[in-house]
Scaffold this active site. Structure first.
Site, short mmCIF file in Angstrom:
data_model
loop_
_atom_site.label_atom_id
_atom_site.label_comp_id
_atom_site.label_asym_id
_atom_site.label_seq_id
_atom_site.Cartn_x
_atom_site.Cartn_y
_atom_site.Cartn_z
N GLU A 193 -8.98 -21.09 37.43
CA GLU A 193 -7.65 -21.59 36.97
C GLU A 193 -7.54 -21.02 35.64
O GLU A 193 -8.22 -21.72 34.64
CB GLU A 193 -7.61 -23.10 37.03
CG GLU A 193 -6.29 -23.73 36.51
CD GLU A 193 -6.21 -25.10 36.41
OE1 GLU A 193 -5.21 -25.60 35.63
OE2 GLU A 193 -6.82 -25.98 37.12
N ARG B 197 -1.64 -21.75 28.53
CA ARG B 197 -1.93 -22.38 27.27
C ARG B 197 -1.83 -21.32 26.35
O ARG B 197 -1.83 -21.76 25.13
CB ARG B 197 -3.00 -23.30 27.32
CG ARG B 197 -2.87 -24.49 27.92
CD ARG B 197 -4.11 -25.41 28.09
NE ARG B 197 -4.14 -26.62 28.99
CZ ARG B 197 -5.24 -27.29 29.13
NH1 ARG B 197 -6.19 -27.26 28.10
NH2 ARG B 197 -5.25 -28.10 30.24
N LYS C 151 -3.94 -32.92 42.13
CA LYS C 151 -4.47 -32.92 41.10
C LYS C 151 -4.56 -34.51 40.29
O LYS C 151 -3.50 -35.09 40.49
CB LYS C 151 -4.06 -32.05 39.83
CG LYS C 151 -4.78 -32.07 38.71
CD LYS C 151 -4.34 -30.81 37.79
CE LYS C 151 -4.91 -30.96 36.53
NZ LYS C 151 -4.67 -29.74 35.63
#
Length: 212
Positions: free
Chosen positions: A45, A49, A133
């Site tokens: 993943e 960011r 999640k």
């Protein structure tokens, strides 16, 4: 939704830990992906960011085809579209808005939305999600929370992320409603900055050996 659930399940159950990484350049992302794959970790993943994230996802998808590169920290429909265009094989969001869920519904890329409360879990069930999640896991109740809700939400399975390390990962992986965890410890910032890929490969190998 069922087909996307199947695909997401295949991705997440391939390994007990999905590394959650942030990269500063596309080249760094490629080197990191190669180091993780060398240690037996294929699903990765890459979080949105950093400015380099989308380029890194594209580069990893092209240069490291054995890796299954997903996009994390996807917050908006625009970011979902950008990640899909970059070649992301799965989408991860820390939460879920109706706009994002609508975008995911029309996408061929499976999404792992985040949920943290009973009401959010109920809403995700209504939307047809079975895999979620749980974020930020350690800060909002940890393994004890997931254990306590298992009888109430027997159809749900989780990928907890946030505050998970080699010290507590087994607490999560021992739970029947946890299929894997997300963790950043596989790619320490210092090791990545120094290009110490041997350390990343070693940590990946250790993580791959954990039993889910």
């Amino acid at each position: 939704m069922a087909q996307n659930t199947k695909r997401l399940l295949e991705i997440l159950t391939a390994q007990p830990v999905v590394p959650v990484v942030a990269v500063s350049t596309a080249a760094e992302g490629v080197d990191l992906a190669r180091a993780l794959v060398a240690g037996g970790i294929r699903s990765i993943e890459v979080t949105l960011r950093t400015p380099a994230a989308l380029d890194a996802i594209r580069a990893i998808s092209e240069a490291v085809p054995e890796a299954i590169c997903g996009a994390g920290t996807v917050l908006t429909p625009k970011q979902l579209d950008q990640a899909e265009a970059a070649g992301a094989k799965f989408i991860v969001s820390p939460g879920a808005t109706m706009e994002l869920l609508d975008a995911a519904r029309s996408s061929s890329v499976p999404m792992l939305p985040g949920s943290a409360t009973a009401s959010e879990l109920m809403a995700m069930i209504e939307e047809g999600y079975e895999i979620l999640k749980f974020f930020p896991a350690q800060q909002i109740g940890g393994a004890a929370f997931l254990r306590s809700i298992a009888p109430v939400f027997p159809s749900l399975r989780f990928c907890p992320t946030g505050g998970i390390s080699i010290d507590n990962v087994r607490d999560y992986l021992s739970l029947p409603n946890v299929i894997c965890v997300g963790g950043s410890w596989l790619a320490p910032k210092a090791a990545v900055a120094a290009g110490d890929w041997d350390t990343v490969t070693r940590l990946a190998r250790e993580a791959a050996a954990l039993s889910a």
